[in-house]
Design an enzyme around this catalytic site. Structure first.
Site, PDB file in Angstrom:
ATOM      1  CE  LYS A  58       1.082 -11.105 -10.916  1.00 38.24           C
ATOM      2  NZ  LYS A  58       0.860 -11.292  -9.465  1.00 38.24           N
ATOM      3  CE  LYS A  60       4.384 -15.429  -8.671  1.00 39.12           C
ATOM      4  NZ  LYS A  60       3.793 -15.187  -7.367  1.00 39.12           N
TER       5      LYS A  60
HETATM    6  N1  C2G Z   1       3.668 -13.416   1.377  1.00 38.58           N
HETATM    7  C1  C2G Z   1       4.126 -13.375   2.707  1.00 38.58           C
HETATM    8  N2  C2G Z   1       4.807 -14.454   3.216  1.00 38.58           N
HETATM    9  C2  C2G Z   1       5.034 -15.549   2.446  1.00 38.58           C
HETATM   10  C3  C2G Z   1       4.562 -15.608   1.107  1.00 38.58           C
HETATM   11  C4  C2G Z   1       3.878 -14.513   0.596  1.00 38.58           C
HETATM   12  O1  C2G Z   1       3.911 -12.390   3.436  1.00 38.58           O
HETATM   13  N3  C2G Z   1       5.717 -16.575   3.011  1.00 38.58           N
HETATM   14  C5  C2G Z   1       2.973 -12.227   0.846  1.00 38.58           C
HETATM   15  C6  C2G Z   1       3.699 -11.628  -0.372  1.00 38.58           C
HETATM   16  O2  C2G Z   1       4.753 -10.819   0.041  1.00 38.58           O
HETATM   17  C7  C2G Z   1       2.573 -10.849  -1.044  1.00 38.58           C
HETATM   18  C8  C2G Z   1       1.331 -11.716  -0.735  1.00 38.58           C
HETATM   19  O3  C2G Z   1       1.714 -12.618   0.330  1.00 38.58           O
HETATM   20  O4  C2G Z   1       2.430  -9.567  -0.446  1.00 38.58           O
HETATM   21  C9  C2G Z   1       0.869 -12.522  -1.930  1.00 38.58           C
HETATM   22  O5  C2G Z   1       1.999 -13.214  -2.430  1.00 38.58           O
HETATM   23  P1  C2G Z   1       1.934 -13.801  -3.917  1.00 38.58           P
HETATM   24  O6  C2G Z   1       0.705 -14.572  -4.087  1.00 38.58           O
HETATM   25  O7  C2G Z   1       3.241 -14.473  -4.192  1.00 38.58           O
HETATM   26  O8  C2G Z   1       1.813 -12.457  -4.759  1.00 38.58           O
HETATM   27  P2  C2G Z   1       2.626 -12.020  -6.076  1.00 38.58           P
HETATM   28  O9  C2G Z   1       2.498 -13.071  -7.108  1.00 38.58           O
HETATM   29  O10 C2G Z   1       3.970 -11.603  -5.639  1.00 38.58           O
HETATM   30  O11 C2G Z   1       1.743 -10.799  -6.598  1.00 38.58           O
HETATM   31  O12 C2G Z   1       0.920  -6.424  -8.157  1.00 38.58           O
HETATM   32  C10 C2G Z   1       1.568  -7.194  -7.177  1.00 38.58           C
HETATM   33  C11 C2G Z   1       1.431  -8.652  -7.454  1.00 38.58           C
HETATM   34  O13 C2G Z   1       0.125  -9.008  -7.702  1.00 38.58           O
HETATM   35  C12 C2G Z   1       1.982  -9.475  -6.301  1.00 38.58           C
END
Ligand code: C2G
Length: 166
Positions: A58, A60
Site C-alpha cells: 500500500k 505505507k
Molecule cells: N479513520 C477515521 N478518522 C480518522 C482517521 C482514520 O475514521 N481521523 C478511519 C479510516 O477512515 C479507516 C480506519 O480509521 O476506515 C483505519 O484507518 P487507517 O489505519 O488509516 O487505514 P488504511 O491504512 O486506510 O487501511 O483495505 C483497506 C485498508 O486496509 C485501509
C-alpha cells in the site's frame, strides 16, 4: 453484544456482523470513534488489520509492527474478532466466510469498495476531524528534525528557568 461471539452462534442467532479494515498505526481517537460507531451498528465487529507486508504494497510503512497493532485493536471492547489483511482481494471471501451483513470504512475510501454491494451492505462513515496517523508522524518528524544544538540550547534555557523558579 461484543465479546466472544463465534461464527456458529452468529449464524444461528443471526447476529448482525460488520466488517472493516485498516492499518491502525499509532492508534488514536479517530480509530476508536470509528470502532465505536461500528459496534453501534451491529452485534459483532470484525476488523481486518493490515500486515506489515501488505502495508508495503500500500506504500505505507508503519511505526508499530503488525502483532502489536492487531493486539491493540483486539483489546478494544467494541471489537469481537481481528483478522490479518494480507491482500486487496480477500474482502469478498472474508464477507462470505464470516457471514457479514455490513462492510464499513471511513469516507476517505468513499466508493472504493462498492463492488462488495453484491455481497453485503456497504457504508462509508465520516472520518473524525483533525487527527490522523500521517499528521502524528509529521509532528514527530518535525520534532526529530530540530537541530541538536537548538535542542541543547532549549534545554539550557529550560534549566535556567527551573533554577529561577526554585
Ligand atoms: N479513520 C477515521 N478518522 C480518522 C482517521 C482514520 O475514521 N481521523 C478511519 C479510516 O477512515 C479507516 C480506519 O480509521 O476506515 C483505519 O484507518 P487507517 O489505519 O488509516 O487505514 P488504511 O491504512 O486506510 O487501511 O483495505 C483497506 C485498508 O486496509 C485501509
Amino acid at each position: 453484544m461484543n465479546g466472544d461471539v463465534s461464527l456458529e452462534i452468529a449464524t444461528a442467532a443471526k447476529v448482525k456482523t460488520i466488517l472493516t479494515y485498516g492499518t491502525f498505526d499509532m492508534f488514536h481517537i479517530g480509530h476508536l470513534r470509528l470502532l465505536e460507531r461500528l459496534s453501534a451498528m451491529a452485534d459483532r465487529v470484525i476488523v481486518g488489520v493490515s500486515t506489515d507486508e501488505f502495508n508495503l504494497q500500500k506504500g505505507k510503512k508503519t511505526l508499530i509492527p503488525y502483532d502489536q497493532r492487531a493486539e491493540i485493536v483486539a483489546a478494544i471492547s467494541h471489537v469481537d474478532l481481528v483478522i490479518p489483511e494480507v491482500s486487496w482481494d480477500q474482502k469478498i471471501h472474508d464477507v462470505q466466510i464470516n457471514n457479514v451483513d455490513i462492510f464499513a470504512m471511513g469516507n476517505d475510501w468513499e466508493g472504493k469498495f462498492d463492488f462488495l454491494k453484491d455481497h453485503c451492505e456497504v457504508v462509508y462513515l465520516e472520518r473524525t476531524r483533525n487527527i490522523s496517523t500521517t499528521e502524528l508522524k509529521r509532528s514527530l518528524k518535525s520534532f526529530l528534525s530540530i537541530p541538536h544544538e537548538d535542542l541543547l540550547k532549549a534545554f539550557e534555557v529550560l534549566d535556567m528557568l527551573r533554577q529561577d523558579l526554585e
